[in-house]
Design a protein around this motif. Structure first.
Motif, PDB file in Angstrom:
ATOM      1  N   GLY A   1       0.815  -1.217   0.000  1.00  0.00           N
ATOM      2  CA  GLY A   1       0.000   0.000   0.000  1.00  0.00           C
ATOM      3  C   GLY A   1       0.846   1.262   0.000  1.00  0.00           C
ATOM      4  N   ASP A   2       1.885   1.299   0.840  1.00  0.00           N
ATOM      5  CA  ASP A   2       2.763   2.475   0.885  1.00  0.00           C
ATOM      6  C   ASP A   2       3.484   2.680  -0.442  1.00  0.00           C
ATOM      7  OD1 ASP A   2       1.993   2.824   3.483  1.00  0.00           O
ATOM      8  OD2 ASP A   2       3.801   1.935   4.364  1.00  0.00           O
ATOM      9  N   THR A   3       3.905   1.568  -1.053  1.00  0.00           N
ATOM     10  CA  THR A   3       4.615   1.666  -2.331  1.00  0.00           C
ATOM     11  C   THR A   3       3.697   2.204  -3.422  1.00  0.00           C
ATOM     12  OG1 THR A   3       6.012  -0.211  -1.696  1.00  0.00           O
ATOM     13  CG2 THR A   3       5.972   0.380  -4.022  1.00  0.00           C
ATOM     14  N   GLU A   4       2.477   1.701  -3.460  1.00  0.00           N
ATOM     15  CA  GLU A   4       1.523   2.188  -4.465  1.00  0.00           C
ATOM     16  C   GLU A   4       1.235   3.677  -4.275  1.00  0.00           C
ATOM     17  OE1 GLU A   4      -1.869  -0.271  -4.001  1.00  0.00           O
ATOM     18  OE2 GLU A   4      -1.047  -1.937  -5.179  1.00  0.00           O
ATOM     19  N   LYS A   5       1.049   4.081  -3.028  1.00  0.00           N
ATOM     20  CA  LYS A   5       0.754   5.488  -2.749  1.00  0.00           C
ATOM     21  C   LYS A   5       1.924   6.381  -3.147  1.00  0.00           C
ATOM     22  CE  LYS A   5      -0.657   8.577   1.001  1.00  0.00           C
ATOM     23  NZ  LYS A   5      -0.987   8.667   2.454  1.00  0.00           N
ATOM     24  N   ALA A   6       3.146   5.963  -2.790  1.00  0.00           N
ATOM     25  CA  ALA A   6       4.322   6.762  -3.127  1.00  0.00           C
ATOM     26  C   ALA A   6       4.526   6.822  -4.637  1.00  0.00           C
ATOM     27  CB  ALA A   6       5.557   6.168  -2.450  1.00  0.00           C
ATOM     28  N   THR A   7       4.326   5.696  -5.310  1.00  0.00           N
ATOM     29  CA  THR A   7       4.488   5.669  -6.770  1.00  0.00           C
ATOM     30  C   THR A   7       3.493   6.597  -7.447  1.00  0.00           C
ATOM     31  OG1 THR A   7       5.266   3.379  -6.654  1.00  0.00           O
ATOM     32  CG2 THR A   7       4.500   4.174  -8.792  1.00  0.00           C
ATOM     33  N   GLU A   8       2.259   6.566  -6.979  1.00  0.00           N
ATOM     34  CA  GLU A   8       1.238   7.438  -7.558  1.00  0.00           C
ATOM     35  C   GLU A   8       1.591   8.911  -7.354  1.00  0.00           C
ATOM     36  OE1 GLU A   8      -3.573   8.329  -7.169  1.00  0.00           O
ATOM     37  OE2 GLU A   8      -2.628   6.724  -6.004  1.00  0.00           O
ATOM     38  N   THR A   9       2.076   9.242  -6.158  1.00  0.00           N
ATOM     39  CA  THR A   9       2.450  10.636  -5.881  1.00  0.00           C
ATOM     40  C   THR A   9       3.605  11.079  -6.765  1.00  0.00           C
ATOM     41  OG1 THR A   9       1.728  10.444  -3.577  1.00  0.00           O
ATOM     42  CG2 THR A   9       3.279  12.210  -4.094  1.00  0.00           C
ATOM     43  N   ILE A  10       4.637  10.240  -6.866  1.00  0.00           N
ATOM     44  CA  ILE A  10       5.815  10.595  -7.666  1.00  0.00           C
ATOM     45  C   ILE A  10       5.441  10.774  -9.133  1.00  0.00           C
ATOM     46  CG2 ILE A  10       8.033   9.730  -8.500  1.00  0.00           C
ATOM     47  CD1 ILE A  10       8.355   8.365  -5.749  1.00  0.00           C
ATOM     48  N   MET A  11       4.661   9.842  -9.667  1.00  0.00           N
ATOM     49  CA  MET A  11       4.307   9.922 -11.082  1.00  0.00           C
ATOM     50  C   MET A  11       3.396  11.114 -11.367  1.00  0.00           C
ATOM     51  SD  MET A  11       3.783   5.895 -12.083  1.00  0.00           S
ATOM     52  CE  MET A  11       3.520   6.324 -13.799  1.00  0.00           C
ATOM     53  N   SER A  12       2.448  11.366 -10.467  1.00  0.00           N
ATOM     54  CA  SER A  12       1.528  12.492 -10.697  1.00  0.00           C
ATOM     55  C   SER A  12       2.262  13.825 -10.624  1.00  0.00           C
ATOM     56  CB  SER A  12       0.388  12.453  -9.680  1.00  0.00           C
ATOM     57  OG  SER A  12       0.884  12.602  -8.357  1.00  0.00           O
ATOM     58  N   GLN A  13       3.195  13.969  -9.686  1.00  0.00           N
ATOM     59  CA  GLN A  13       3.951  15.215  -9.572  1.00  0.00           C
ATOM     60  C   GLN A  13       4.904  15.392 -10.754  1.00  0.00           C
ATOM     61  OE1 GLN A  13       3.432  17.677  -7.354  1.00  0.00           O
ATOM     62  NE2 GLN A  13       1.725  16.390  -6.635  1.00  0.00           N
ATOM     63  N   ALA A  14       5.519  14.292 -11.191  1.00  0.00           N
ATOM     64  CA  ALA A  14       6.401  14.381 -12.355  1.00  0.00           C
ATOM     65  C   ALA A  14       5.611  14.771 -13.602  1.00  0.00           C
ATOM     66  CB  ALA A  14       7.111  13.046 -12.566  1.00  0.00           C
ATOM     67  N   GLU A  15       4.429  14.201 -13.739  1.00  0.00           N
ATOM     68  CA  GLU A  15       3.575  14.546 -14.878  1.00  0.00           C
ATOM     69  C   GLU A  15       3.144  16.010 -14.804  1.00  0.00           C
ATOM     70  OE1 GLU A  15      -0.587  13.037 -16.998  1.00  0.00           O
ATOM     71  OE2 GLU A  15       0.150  12.084 -15.156  1.00  0.00           O
ATOM     72  N   ALA A  16       2.856  16.475 -13.585  1.00  0.00           N
ATOM     73  CA  ALA A  16       2.451  17.872 -13.422  1.00  0.00           C
ATOM     74  C   ALA A  16       3.578  18.818 -13.807  1.00  0.00           C
ATOM     75  CB  ALA A  16       2.021  18.116 -11.973  1.00  0.00           C
ATOM     76  N   VAL A  17       4.813  18.462 -13.459  1.00  0.00           N
ATOM     77  CA  VAL A  17       5.963  19.297 -13.815  1.00  0.00           C
ATOM     78  C   VAL A  17       6.117  19.369 -15.326  1.00  0.00           C
ATOM     79  CG1 VAL A  17       8.480  19.453 -13.715  1.00  0.00           C
ATOM     80  CG2 VAL A  17       7.178  18.932 -11.643  1.00  0.00           C
ATOM     81  N   MET A  18       5.933  18.228 -15.989  1.00  0.00           N
ATOM     82  CA  MET A  18       6.080  18.193 -17.439  1.00  0.00           C
ATOM     83  C   MET A  18       5.029  19.050 -18.140  1.00  0.00           C
ATOM     84  SD  MET A  18       6.914  14.136 -17.942  1.00  0.00           S
ATOM     85  CE  MET A  18       6.949  14.298 -19.727  1.00  0.00           C
ATOM     86  N   MET A  19       3.882  19.230 -17.509  1.00  0.00           N
ATOM     87  CA  MET A  19       2.793  19.984 -18.134  1.00  0.00           C
ATOM     88  C   MET A  19       2.746  21.446 -17.679  1.00  0.00           C
ATOM     89  SD  MET A  19      -0.217  17.088 -17.911  1.00  0.00           S
ATOM     90  CE  MET A  19      -1.389  18.168 -18.746  1.00  0.00           C
ATOM     91  N   MET A  20       3.682  21.864 -16.832  1.00  0.00           N
ATOM     92  CA  MET A  20       3.659  23.243 -16.327  1.00  0.00           C
ATOM     93  C   MET A  20       4.024  24.255 -17.414  1.00  0.00           C
ATOM     94  SD  MET A  20       5.378  22.912 -12.546  1.00  0.00           S
ATOM     95  CE  MET A  20       4.572  21.989 -11.242  1.00  0.00           C
ATOM     96  N   ASP A  21       3.472  25.427 -17.255  1.00  0.00           N
ATOM     97  CA  ASP A  21       3.770  26.539 -18.166  1.00  0.00           C
ATOM     98  C   ASP A  21       5.023  27.248 -17.661  1.00  0.00           C
ATOM     99  OD1 ASP A  21       3.831  28.607 -19.929  1.00  0.00           O
ATOM    100  OD2 ASP A  21       1.983  29.572 -19.215  1.00  0.00           O
ATOM    101  N   ALA A  22       6.060  27.233 -18.472  1.00  0.00           N
ATOM    102  CA  ALA A  22       7.334  27.831 -18.069  1.00  0.00           C
ATOM    103  C   ALA A  22       7.489  29.266 -18.544  1.00  0.00           C
ATOM    104  CB  ALA A  22       8.485  26.982 -18.602  1.00  0.00           C
ATOM    105  N   SER A  23       6.399  29.864 -18.999  1.00  0.00           N
ATOM    106  CA  SER A  23       6.502  31.244 -19.499  1.00  0.00           C
ATOM    107  C   SER A  23       6.811  32.230 -18.380  1.00  0.00           C
ATOM    108  CB  SER A  23       5.198  31.640 -20.206  1.00  0.00           C
ATOM    109  OG  SER A  23       4.102  31.530 -19.303  1.00  0.00           O
ATOM    110  N   ASP A  24       6.372  31.932 -17.179  1.00  0.00           N
ATOM    111  CA  ASP A  24       6.668  32.781 -16.020  1.00  0.00           C
ATOM    112  C   ASP A  24       7.722  32.050 -15.184  1.00  0.00           C
ATOM    113  OD1 ASP A  24       6.818  34.320 -13.768  1.00  0.00           O
ATOM    114  OD2 ASP A  24       4.655  34.414 -13.414  1.00  0.00           O
ATOM    115  N   PRO A  25       8.996  32.404 -15.324  1.00  0.00           N
ATOM    116  CA  PRO A  25      10.067  31.669 -14.640  1.00  0.00           C
ATOM    117  C   PRO A  25       9.889  31.595 -13.130  1.00  0.00           C
ATOM    118  CG  PRO A  25      10.977  33.114 -16.313  1.00  0.00           C
ATOM    119  CD  PRO A  25       9.518  33.468 -16.196  1.00  0.00           C
TER     120      PRO A  25
END
Length: 222
Positions: free
Chosen positions: A95-119
């Protein structure tokens, strides 16, 4: 009634008959043979009694030793405590591994989709995402503690079962044909999980597997 007592009573009866001053020679011969038979039976049954007594003592000692070894094995503790606790710990690790994996992947995906126009805003958002990822990675410490508990329980069970088997002289039964076939199949298909310091699958084997046609791949699972 013990055999010795039976023989003694028969002997007393024969002595009483002899004391009657019987004149018949044939009868006296029969009585003499009967007394010899009685003496022989007494020796036989006396030896038999001692033999049976010795055998029963050996059986009783074996049963007592078996009972003590089973008590040392503490099967109720293994059944009611150690195995259930180990199962719960492993479920928590999953359970802990699944939760951590989901958090890491979701945050990494969010970073990839961020707008970098405002540094500045981009930096703050990335920092926040990285902080969450680092916090999620901390699960490995707790998971390591849980796995250590499971390993400790397994070693405890292994030691007790091994000692019991050694004391009782238990030998492993031969594997059944179905078990041997399943072990061979798992070995060929590499279904036993990652190797622990053993022979890993070589790159040539991987390339050969990837280069197989579909019919050959299907044949592996027949």
């Amino acid at each position: 009634m013990p055999a010795a007592e039976v023989a003694a009573r028969v002997r007393e009866s024969l002595q009483s008959v002899k004391a009657a001053d019987l004149k018949d020679a044939q009868l006296m011969e029969v009585l003499r043979l009967a007394q010899q038979l009685t003496d022989t039976m007494q020796m036989f049954f006396g030896s038999l009694d001692r033999s049976i007594h010795t055998e029963f003592n050996a059986i009783a000692a074996y049963i007592a030793r078996t009972r003590d070894e089973i008590a040392q094995l503490r099967p109720n503790d293994i059944k009611e405590q150690r195995i259930p606790v180990a199962g719960a710990e492993l479920e928590a690790v999953v359970g802990d591994t699944e939760k951590a994996t989901e958090t890491i992947m979701s945050q990494a995906e969010a970073v990839m989709m961020m707008d970098a126009s405002d540094p500045a805003a981009y930096k703050d958002a990335v920092d926040e995402a990285m902080t969450k990822i680092i916090e999620a990675c901390a699960f490995q410490d707790l998971a390591g503690q849980r796995v250590s508990k499971v390993v400790s329980s397994l070693k405890h069970i292994e030691e007790r079962v091994g000692r019991f088997a050694a004391t009782m002289g238990v030998l492993d039964a031969d594997a059944t044909e179905a078990e041997r076939e399943e072990a061979e199949r798992r070995n060929k298909l590499h279904l036993n999980g990652p190797a622990l310091g053993g022979p890993e699958t070589g790159q040539d084997d991987v390339d050969a597997l990837l280069g197989m046609d579909q019919d050959a791949i299907d044949a592996l699972f027949d």
